[in-house]
Design a protein around this motif. Structure first.
Motif, PDB file in Angstrom:
ATOM      1  N   HIS A  50       0.835  -1.141   0.054  1.00 32.01           N
ATOM      2  CA  HIS A  50      -0.061  -0.018  -0.041  1.00 32.01           C
ATOM      3  C   HIS A  50       0.711   1.046  -0.001  1.00 32.01           C
ATOM      4  O   HIS A  50       0.162   2.372   0.194  1.00 32.01           O
ATOM      5  N   ILE A  51       2.229   1.214   0.064  1.00 30.02           N
ATOM      6  CA  ILE A  51       2.841   2.460  -0.341  1.00 30.02           C
ATOM      7  C   ILE A  51       2.734   2.886  -1.755  1.00 30.02           C
ATOM      8  O   ILE A  51       2.462   3.775  -1.849  1.00 30.02           O
ATOM      9  N   PHE A  52       2.566   1.671  -2.545  1.00 30.76           N
ATOM     10  CA  PHE A  52       2.237   2.013  -3.979  1.00 30.76           C
ATOM     11  C   PHE A  52       0.904   2.783  -4.365  1.00 30.76           C
ATOM     12  O   PHE A  52       0.672   3.721  -4.818  1.00 30.76           O
ATOM     13  N   LEU A  56       0.051   6.863  -5.495  1.00 28.05           N
ATOM     14  CA  LEU A  56      -0.936   7.174  -6.579  1.00 28.05           C
ATOM     15  C   LEU A  56      -1.917   8.091  -5.772  1.00 28.05           C
ATOM     16  O   LEU A  56      -2.311   8.929  -6.595  1.00 28.05           O
ATOM     17  N   ALA A  57      -2.236   8.034  -4.647  1.00 27.73           N
ATOM     18  CA  ALA A  57      -3.124   8.854  -3.936  1.00 27.73           C
ATOM     19  C   ALA A  57      -2.386  10.481  -3.846  1.00 27.73           C
ATOM     20  O   ALA A  57      -2.787  11.429  -3.773  1.00 27.73           O
ATOM     21  N   ILE A 152       1.045   9.079   1.849  1.00 29.23           N
ATOM     22  CA  ILE A 152       1.695   7.751   1.546  1.00 29.23           C
ATOM     23  C   ILE A 152       1.840   7.146   2.881  1.00 29.23           C
ATOM     24  O   ILE A 152       1.540   6.078   2.967  1.00 29.23           O
ATOM     25  N   ILE A 153       2.194   7.899   3.859  1.00 29.29           N
ATOM     26  CA  ILE A 153       2.416   7.379   5.198  1.00 29.29           C
ATOM     27  C   ILE A 153       1.131   6.825   5.846  1.00 29.29           C
ATOM     28  O   ILE A 153       1.072   5.661   6.382  1.00 29.29           O
ATOM     29  N   CYS A 154       0.052   7.619   5.820  1.00 30.64           N
ATOM     30  CA  CYS A 154      -1.292   7.158   6.465  1.00 30.64           C
ATOM     31  C   CYS A 154      -1.661   5.956   5.585  1.00 30.64           C
ATOM     32  O   CYS A 154      -2.386   4.851   6.281  1.00 30.64           O
ATOM     33  N   GLU A 155      -1.639   5.898   4.543  1.00 32.47           N
ATOM     34  CA  GLU A 155      -2.051   4.632   3.696  1.00 32.47           C
ATOM     35  C   GLU A 155      -1.314   3.444   4.022  1.00 32.47           C
ATOM     36  O   GLU A 155      -2.036   2.310   4.053  1.00 32.47           O
ATOM     37  N   MET A 156      -0.151   3.385   4.067  1.00 32.57           N
ATOM     38  CA  MET A 156       0.565   2.463   4.559  1.00 32.57           C
ATOM     39  C   MET A 156       0.474   1.893   5.861  1.00 32.57           C
ATOM     40  O   MET A 156       0.447   0.758   6.150  1.00 32.57           O
TER      41      MET A 156
END
Length: 260
Positions: A50-52, A56-57, A152-156
């Motif tokens: 989910h870093i990827f 994208l986000a 990016i941080i919150c998604e991973m």
């Protein structure tokens, strides 16, 4: 997260299993399938995948702010909508189902029946609204600080919250959620979390560390709530942990951005 007939049985392949996990958790047209047993062996790697998605986000947020010149709030709504769409609204039913189960009075068995019921109550709808609204507010807050890397941080870290809940829970069987919980061993969890926390620090410094702390606290809270209400946990509980984990990560980063 209840029907495992979606997966095909085959020999274990780490690359294929990673792609299968990405297929499972997004709508990206990868169409790589593997058995649920093999796919969940790499549950510890879910945050890295989910870093990827976070990248994208973040690109979506950058385009909204810098190219379309939208304000931070509008950009935050677009980023949240993008995350929900690309993940196929995968965990939103978990938010509503777990909330309904927690809200109803009675023994754990009754609460579990309500949680697994296909209908949605007012508690579930209200909880989803609160989680979604607060998450958008959190994204808006970090964008206001020009901390777009926080997306990016919150998604991973949403997946780190999920893994924390899985580690601290006993599985409700049968169900796909039980495979993820059983595969989240202490050694796999700590390796995954240590590496992801390092990534968060490299991306966001001390603010990233605060984000990781928020995700871990979130996962712990959801695990405690699930244990008190249901004794056991399933995919709905993990889904709730993912969404609340993203929110808590944003909350902790927003506070850190102010004070640091």
């Amino acid at each position: 997260m209840e029907d495992d007939s979606y997966f095909e049985d085959e020999e274990f392949s780490p690359i294929r299993s990673l792609l299968g996990l990405l297929t499972f958790s997004t709508i990206l047209p990868i169409n790589v399938f593997t058995s649920i047993e093999y796919m969940t062996k790499l549950t510890w790697a879910w945050p890295f995948i989910h870093i990827f998605i976070g990248i994208l986000a973040a690109i979506c947020g950058y385009i909204s702010l810098e190219i379309l010149h939208l304000n931070s709030f509008f950009a935050a709504v677009i980023v949240y909508a993008f995350l929900m769409i690309i993940t196929g609204y995968n965990h939103l039913d978990g938010v509503m189902d777990m909330a309904d189960g927690v809200m109803v009075h009675g023994e754990p068995e009754r609460k579990i029946r309500v949680m697994k019921d296909s209908s949605v109550g007012s508690g579930g709808v209200a909880t989803l609204f609160l989680v979604a609204s607060l998450t958008i507010a959190g994204i808006y807050n970090i964008l206001d600080y020009n901390f777009i890397i926080g997306i990016i941080i919150c998604e991973m870290l949403a997946k780190t919250s999920l893994l924390t809940t899985a580690l601290l829970s006993k599985p409700l069987t049968p169900g796909i959620g039980s495979y993820f919980i059983n595969e989240t061993t202490p050694s796999k969890y700590f390796i995954s979390t240590a590496i992801i926390t390092t990534f968060a620090f490299l991306l966001g410094g001390l603010v990233g560390i605060f984000g990781a702390l928020g995700a871990i606290i979130s996962g712990t809270i959801i695990a405690v709530i699930a244990k008190r209400n249901f004794v056991l946990a399933n995919g709905d509980v993990l889904g709730m942990s993912n969404e609340v984990g993203r929110l808590f990560s944003l909350l902790f980063m927003a506070v850190a951005l102010y004070f640091l």
